[in-house]
Design a protein around this motif. Structure first.
Motif, PDB file in Angstrom:
ATOM      1  N   ALA A  83      -4.575   4.898  -5.396  1.00 49.22           N
ATOM      2  CA  ALA A  83      -4.311   3.835  -6.365  1.00 49.22           C
ATOM      3  C   ALA A  83      -5.041   4.119  -7.674  1.00 49.22           C
ATOM      4  CB  ALA A  83      -4.742   2.484  -5.801  1.00 49.22           C
ATOM      5  N   LEU A  84      -6.280   4.613  -7.576  1.00 49.80           N
ATOM      6  CA  LEU A  84      -7.021   4.978  -8.778  1.00 49.80           C
ATOM      7  C   LEU A  84      -6.351   6.153  -9.484  1.00 49.80           C
ATOM      8  CD1 LEU A  84      -9.517   4.474 -10.509  1.00 49.80           C
ATOM      9  CD2 LEU A  84     -10.797   6.013  -9.009  1.00 49.80           C
ATOM     10  N   TYR A  85      -5.875   7.119  -8.709  1.00 51.65           N
ATOM     11  CA  TYR A  85      -5.100   8.242  -9.261  1.00 51.65           C
ATOM     12  C   TYR A  85      -3.875   7.706 -10.014  1.00 51.65           C
ATOM     13  CZ  TYR A  85      -1.914  12.300  -9.115  1.00 51.65           C
ATOM     14  OH  TYR A  85      -1.022  13.303  -9.427  1.00 51.65           O
ATOM     15  N   THR A  86      -3.156   6.779  -9.381  1.00 52.12           N
ATOM     16  CA  THR A  86      -1.961   6.200 -10.000  1.00 52.12           C
ATOM     17  C   THR A  86      -2.315   5.392 -11.241  1.00 52.12           C
ATOM     18  OG1 THR A  86      -0.910   6.068  -7.823  1.00 52.12           O
ATOM     19  CG2 THR A  86       0.037   4.714  -9.582  1.00 52.12           C
ATOM     20  N   LEU A  87      -3.399   4.631 -11.147  1.00 51.04           N
ATOM     21  CA  LEU A  87      -3.846   3.836 -12.282  1.00 51.04           C
ATOM     22  C   LEU A  87      -4.126   4.721 -13.481  1.00 51.04           C
ATOM     23  CD1 LEU A  87      -4.920   1.194 -13.552  1.00 51.04           C
ATOM     24  CD2 LEU A  87      -7.131   1.722 -12.535  1.00 51.04           C
ATOM     25  N   ILE A  88      -4.783   5.839 -13.234  1.00 45.54           N
ATOM     26  CA  ILE A  88      -5.118   6.754 -14.323  1.00 45.54           C
ATOM     27  C   ILE A  88      -3.874   7.453 -14.845  1.00 45.54           C
ATOM     28  CG2 ILE A  88      -6.307   8.929 -14.827  1.00 45.54           C
ATOM     29  CD1 ILE A  88      -8.553   7.932 -12.965  1.00 45.54           C
ATOM     30  N   LEU A  89      -3.022   7.918 -13.910  1.00 47.29           N
ATOM     31  CA  LEU A  89      -1.858   8.701 -14.319  1.00 47.29           C
ATOM     32  C   LEU A  89      -0.793   7.844 -14.984  1.00 47.29           C
ATOM     33  CD1 LEU A  89      -0.629  11.550 -14.239  1.00 47.29           C
ATOM     34  CD2 LEU A  89       0.392  10.969 -12.041  1.00 47.29           C
ATOM     35  N   GLU A  93       4.059  -0.497  -4.982  1.00 47.06           N
ATOM     36  CA  GLU A  93       4.867   0.522  -4.322  1.00 47.06           C
ATOM     37  C   GLU A  93       4.274   1.914  -4.431  1.00 47.06           C
ATOM     38  OE1 GLU A  93       7.987   3.585  -3.851  1.00 47.06           O
ATOM     39  OE2 GLU A  93       6.878   3.093  -5.689  1.00 47.06           O
ATOM     40  N   VAL A  94       3.782   2.289  -5.608  1.00 49.54           N
ATOM     41  CA  VAL A  94       3.351   3.671  -5.830  1.00 49.54           C
ATOM     42  C   VAL A  94       2.150   4.074  -4.974  1.00 49.54           C
ATOM     43  CG1 VAL A  94       2.500   5.335  -7.523  1.00 49.54           C
ATOM     44  CG2 VAL A  94       4.377   3.801  -8.125  1.00 49.54           C
ATOM     45  N   PRO A  95       1.041   3.319  -4.954  1.00 48.13           N
ATOM     46  CA  PRO A  95      -0.072   3.740  -4.084  1.00 48.13           C
ATOM     47  C   PRO A  95       0.296   3.736  -2.608  1.00 48.13           C
ATOM     48  CG  PRO A  95      -0.540   1.602  -5.082  1.00 48.13           C
ATOM     49  CD  PRO A  95       0.670   2.137  -5.760  1.00 48.13           C
ATOM     50  N   ALA A  96       1.122   2.763  -2.186  1.00 47.21           N
ATOM     51  CA  ALA A  96       1.558   2.739  -0.789  1.00 47.21           C
ATOM     52  C   ALA A  96       2.401   3.963  -0.465  1.00 47.21           C
ATOM     53  CB  ALA A  96       2.343   1.454  -0.504  1.00 47.21           C
ATOM     54  N   ARG A  97       3.289   4.347  -1.371  1.00 46.58           N
ATOM     55  CA  ARG A  97       4.156   5.507  -1.130  1.00 46.58           C
ATOM     56  C   ARG A  97       3.357   6.801  -1.074  1.00 46.58           C
ATOM     57  NH1 ARG A  97       6.363   8.024  -5.402  1.00 46.58           N
ATOM     58  NH2 ARG A  97       6.552   6.070  -6.565  1.00 46.58           N
ATOM     59  N   MET A  98       2.401   6.956  -1.975  1.00 47.26           N
ATOM     60  CA  MET A  98       1.621   8.187  -2.000  1.00 47.26           C
ATOM     61  C   MET A  98       0.758   8.323  -0.748  1.00 47.26           C
ATOM     62  SD  MET A  98       0.562   8.448  -6.032  1.00 47.26           S
ATOM     63  CE  MET A  98       0.153  10.165  -5.938  1.00 47.26           C
ATOM     64  N   ALA A  99       0.171   7.215  -0.296  1.00 49.46           N
ATOM     65  CA  ALA A  99      -0.641   7.259   0.917  1.00 49.46           C
ATOM     66  C   ALA A  99       0.217   7.359   2.169  1.00 49.46           C
ATOM     67  CB  ALA A  99      -1.532   6.014   0.982  1.00 49.46           C
ATOM     68  N   PHE A 100       1.457   6.866   2.107  1.00 47.68           N
ATOM     69  CA  PHE A 100       2.348   6.863   3.264  1.00 47.68           C
ATOM     70  C   PHE A 100       2.752   8.272   3.681  1.00 47.68           C
ATOM     71  CE2 PHE A 100       6.718   5.886   5.061  1.00 47.68           C
ATOM     72  CZ  PHE A 100       6.249   5.331   6.247  1.00 47.68           C
ATOM     73  N   VAL A 101       2.814   9.200   2.722  1.00 50.32           N
ATOM     74  CA  VAL A 101       3.212  10.572   3.046  1.00 50.32           C
ATOM     75  C   VAL A 101       2.293  11.177   4.102  1.00 50.32           C
ATOM     76  CG1 VAL A 101       3.497  12.918   2.118  1.00 50.32           C
ATOM     77  CG2 VAL A 101       4.293  10.954   0.805  1.00 50.32           C
ATOM     78  N   ALA A 102       0.983  10.881   4.022  1.00 46.03           N
ATOM     79  CA  ALA A 102       0.043  11.400   5.016  1.00 46.03           C
ATOM     80  C   ALA A 102       0.344  10.837   6.403  1.00 46.03           C
ATOM     81  CB  ALA A 102      -1.391  11.071   4.606  1.00 46.03           C
ATOM     82  N   LEU A 129      -4.156  -3.241  -0.620  1.00 46.24           N
ATOM     83  CA  LEU A 129      -3.146  -3.699   0.336  1.00 46.24           C
ATOM     84  C   LEU A 129      -2.628  -2.538   1.187  1.00 46.24           C
ATOM     85  CD1 LEU A 129      -0.955  -6.242  -1.683  1.00 46.24           C
ATOM     86  CD2 LEU A 129      -2.738  -6.732  -0.010  1.00 46.24           C
ATOM     87  N   ALA A 130      -2.448  -1.377   0.565  1.00 51.89           N
ATOM     88  CA  ALA A 130      -1.943  -0.220   1.305  1.00 51.89           C
ATOM     89  C   ALA A 130      -2.911   0.210   2.395  1.00 51.89           C
ATOM     90  CB  ALA A 130      -1.680   0.935   0.343  1.00 51.89           C
ATOM     91  N   ASP A 131      -4.221   0.094   2.147  1.00 54.35           N
ATOM     92  CA  ASP A 131      -5.214   0.464   3.154  1.00 54.35           C
ATOM     93  C   ASP A 131      -5.304  -0.567   4.274  1.00 54.35           C
ATOM     94  OD1 ASP A 131      -6.027   2.924   2.203  1.00 54.35           O
ATOM     95  OD2 ASP A 131      -7.590   2.089   0.920  1.00 54.35           O
ATOM     96  N   ARG A 132      -4.904  -1.806   4.004  1.00 55.07           N
ATOM     97  CA  ARG A 132      -5.066  -2.874   4.985  1.00 55.07           C
ATOM     98  C   ARG A 132      -3.806  -3.169   5.798  1.00 55.07           C
ATOM     99  NH1 ARG A 132      -8.550  -7.889   2.447  1.00 55.07           N
ATOM    100  NH2 ARG A 132     -10.526  -6.785   2.161  1.00 55.07           N
ATOM    101  N   HIS A 133      -2.628  -2.901   5.216  1.00 57.58           N
ATOM    102  CA  HIS A 133      -1.388  -3.379   5.821  1.00 57.58           C
ATOM    103  C   HIS A 133      -0.413  -2.236   6.104  1.00 57.58           C
ATOM    104  CE1 HIS A 133      -2.697  -7.486   5.125  1.00 57.58           C
ATOM    105  NE2 HIS A 133      -2.937  -7.182   3.848  1.00 57.58           N
ATOM    106  N   ASP A 134       0.677  -2.588   6.770  1.00 54.88           N
ATOM    107  CA  ASP A 134       1.727  -1.643   7.144  1.00 54.88           C
ATOM    108  C   ASP A 134       2.423  -1.126   5.882  1.00 54.88           C
ATOM    109  OD1 ASP A 134       3.919  -0.297   8.114  1.00 54.88           O
ATOM    110  OD2 ASP A 134       4.612  -1.904   9.422  1.00 54.88           O
ATOM    111  N   LYS A 135       2.235   0.144   5.585  1.00 51.81           N
ATOM    112  CA  LYS A 135       2.800   0.716   4.360  1.00 51.81           C
ATOM    113  C   LYS A 135       4.322   0.736   4.401  1.00 51.81           C
ATOM    114  CE  LYS A 135      -1.243   3.725   3.727  1.00 51.81           C
ATOM    115  NZ  LYS A 135      -1.919   3.260   4.964  1.00 51.81           N
ATOM    116  N   ARG A 136       4.888   0.939   5.589  1.00 48.13           N
ATOM    117  CA  ARG A 136       6.341   0.954   5.719  1.00 48.13           C
ATOM    118  C   ARG A 136       6.935  -0.392   5.318  1.00 48.13           C
ATOM    119  NH1 ARG A 136       8.948   0.230  10.917  1.00 48.13           N
ATOM    120  NH2 ARG A 136      11.160   0.815  10.845  1.00 48.13           N
ATOM    121  N   LEU A 137       6.319  -1.473   5.742  1.00 52.33           N
ATOM    122  CA  LEU A 137       6.793  -2.807   5.372  1.00 52.33           C
ATOM    123  C   LEU A 137       6.606  -3.059   3.881  1.00 52.33           C
ATOM    124  CD1 LEU A 137       7.860  -5.608   6.092  1.00 52.33           C
ATOM    125  CD2 LEU A 137       5.503  -6.272   6.674  1.00 52.33           C
ATOM    126  N   LEU A 138       5.453  -2.670   3.339  1.00 55.99           N
ATOM    127  CA  LEU A 138       5.216  -2.851   1.909  1.00 55.99           C
ATOM    128  C   LEU A 138       6.263  -2.121   1.072  1.00 55.99           C
ATOM    129  CD1 LEU A 138       1.325  -2.424   1.679  1.00 55.99           C
ATOM    130  CD2 LEU A 138       2.629  -4.542   1.358  1.00 55.99           C
TER     131      LEU A 138
END
Length: 429
Positions: free
Chosen positions: A350-356, A126-135, A74-83
Motif C-alpha cells: 500500500a505504501l508502494y502504491t501510495l508513493i507510485l 483495490e490496488v494494494p489488495a491486488r498486489m498482495a493477492f498475487v503472493a 484492510l488487505a492484511d486483515r480481510h479476504d483479498k478475494r472478496l475485497l
C-alpha cells in the motif's frame, strides 16, 4: 537448477493465477480504452486545456493519496478475494454510469471529475489488495515470475487498449468505448469467483493491534526498503506523468488525431511490455544497484523523448522510455515485496502504491502548470532530468548496500518473517 525456474510462463501452471491473469487482461484492456477516451473527451470539452487534463488526473489519484494506507490495512486483515470482487463491481458500476451520460450527450467536465474521484476511491482499496493477492495465488517462490507476468499482461492490455480505443473513438465516439470498459470488469469478477479458495496460500491475518502505523514503523526500520521507496517517490512524482504528457504531446506538438494518439501510447506500452517479459526470468530479489541503474536509464530516455524532433522519433524514444519505466518499477517492486514480511505485505505494498500512484495528483498539477506555461515537451524533459538526478543521488546508498548485504538479499528469497519493529497498544490505527 530446477528447469521450471527458467520458464518465463511458469506461474501460469497455477490454476488460480491463470484465471486471475485472464480476467485482468480483459479488464485492464478496457481500463486503458477508458483512459484514452476520458483524456480525449476532456480535451474536446475544454478546448485542449492542459489544466483541465491535469485536474482530471489529480482528482483520480487524490483518493489514493488519502486512503491507500487504510486499503493496505484492510488487505492484511480481510479476504483479498472478496475485497477485489467488491472493488471491481463498484468500478464497473461507476464506468457504466459515465458511459450512459456520454451516450446520452449530457456529459460535462464536472461529470468526468466526479467519476475520477469515485474510481480513485475504489482503486485505493483495490490496488494494494491486488498486489498482495498475487503472493497468495502462487507463493513466494513464484512471486517474482508472477509479478513480472502481471506487468506483462498489464502492458499487453496497454498496447491493445489504446490502439483499439483510438480506432473506435474515430469510428463510433467515446461513449461506446466507455461502455465496453464497464462490461470488461465482469471478466475479473468471474475469474475471482471461479478460483478454488482452498488452493490460496494465505498468511496468518494481522491482528487488531496491527495497524497502519505499525506498517510504517516496520518500513522505517528497514533501510533496504526505504531507499527504493524514496527513489520511487521522486521518479513517480516528476517522471511518471504519462497520462498527462502523452495526450498533450500528441495533440499540441504533433497535431495528431485520435488514432495517431493511440499509436503513440501503444509505442510506449510496447516498450513496457518488452521490459515486463525481460523480468520474467528473475527468480530472486534484485540488488539495490539494479533499482538505481534502471532509474538512471529511465531519466536519460525520458529526457531524450522530451526533445524528440518529430512523431516517429518520439514514438521510438517513448518505446525506450516505456521499457525503462517498467524495468525500474518492477525492480523496485520486487526488491520491496520480496524483502517484506508476509504479515506486513499488504501495508508495505500500500505504501508502494501510495508513493507510485498517490503522489500523481501533485505531479499532475505540477506538470499541468509546467506544460501550460512552457509547452508539452517540458513535462517530459523536466521529469526525466529530475529522475536522473535522484538516481545519481541514490548511487552511494546502492554501493553501501552492495558491500554489506542483508539476510534478505541472500538465498532463495523465501519471504519468511523478517525482524519486526516494536508495536504499540492494540487498537491503534
Amino acid at each position: 537448477m530446477d528447469k521450471t525456474r527458467s520458464k518465463p510462463f511458469r506461474s501460469l501452471a497455477v490454476r488460480n493465477f491463470r484465471l486471475f491473469a485472464a480476467g485482468q487482461v480483459v479488464s485492464v484492456a478496457g481500463t486503458w480504452m477508458m483512459v484514452v477516451s476520458q483524456d480525449w473527451l476532456v480535451l474536446d470539452l475544454t478546448g485542449d486545456s492542459a489544466t483541465a487534463l491535469g485536474t482530471l488526473t489529480a482528482l483520480q489519484f487524490t483518493p489514493m493519496l488519502l486512503l491507500t494506507l487504510y486499503g493496505g490495512r484492510l488487505a492484511d486483515r480481510h479476504d483479498k478475494r472478496l475485497l477485489l470482487t467488491l472493488a471491481n463491481l463498484a468500478s464497473g458500476a461507476l464506468a457504466l454510469a459515465l458511459a450512459v451520460l456520454v451516450l446520452a450527450g449530457d456529459v460535462r467536465p464536472w461529470h468526468l471529475y466526479l467519476f475520477a474521484i469515485g474510481l480513485g476511491t475504489v482503486n485505493s482499496f483495490e490496488v494494494p489488495a491486488r498486489m498482495a493477492f498475487v503472493a497468495e495465488l502462487v507463493g513466494p517462490d513464484l512471486l517474482p515470475n508472477a509479478s513480472a507476468l502481471s506487468a506483462a499482461y498489464f502492458n499487453t492490455a496497454r498496447v491493445v487498449g489504446p490502439a483499439l480505443a483510438g480506432l473506435l473513438i474515430s469510428a463510433v465516439g467515446t461513449g461506446p468505448v466507455m461502455l465496453l470498459n464497464a462490461v470488461s470488469y465482469l471478466a475479473t469478477v468471474a475469474a475471482l469467483r471461479l478460483m478454488r479458495p482452498a488452493e490460496l496460500l494465505r498468511p496468518e491475518p494481522s491482528g487488531r493491534g496491527s495497524g497502519v502505523t505499525d506498517g510504517l514503523r516496520y518500513v522505517r526500520a528497514r533501510p533496504d526498503l526505504l531507499v527504493p521507496l524514496a527513489l520511487l517517490a521522486v521518479v513517480g512524482l516528476f517522471g511518471f506523468n504519462f497520462q498527462l504528457t502523452l495526450p498533450l504531446l500528441a495533440k499540441t506538438v504533433f497535431h495528431a488525431d485520435a488514432t495517431a494518439f493511440g499509436l503513440l501510447t501503444t509505442a510506449f506500452a510496447a516498450g513496457s511490455l518488452l521490459a515486463a517479459f525481460a523480468t520474467t526470468a528473475r527468480s530472486g530479489r534484485p540488488a539495490a544497484r539494479t533499482v538505481t541503474g534502471s532509474a538512471l536509464a529511465f531519466g536519460v530516455s525520458e529526457t531524450a523523448a522530451g526533445w524528440a524532433p518529430d512523431y516517429v522519433s518520439a514514438a521510438v524514444l517513448l518505446a525506450l522510455t516505456g521499457f525503462a519505466t517498467i524495468y525500474f518499477a518492477q525492480a523496485a517492486n520486487h526488491r520491496i515485496q520480496l524483502g517484506s514480511d508476509p504479515r506486513y505485505r499488504g501495508r508495505v505494498m500500500a505504501l508502494y502504491t501510495l508513493i507510485l500512484q498517490g503522489l500523481t495528483p501533485l505531479g499532475a498539477l505540477l506538470v499541468g502548470w509546467l506544460t501550460s506555461r512552457y509547452g508539452a515537451r517540458s513535462g517530459l524533459w523536466v521529469g526525466g532530468s529530475v529522475s536522473l538526478l535522484a538516481a545519481l543521488a541514490a548511487l552511494p546508498a546502492s554501493r553501501t548496500r552492495r558491500g554489506s548485504r542483508t539476510a534478505t538479499d541472500t538465498g532463495s528469497q523465501s519471504c519468511g518473517p523478517a525482524p519486526l519493529p516494536p508495536t504499540r497498544s492494540a487498537g491503534r490505527p
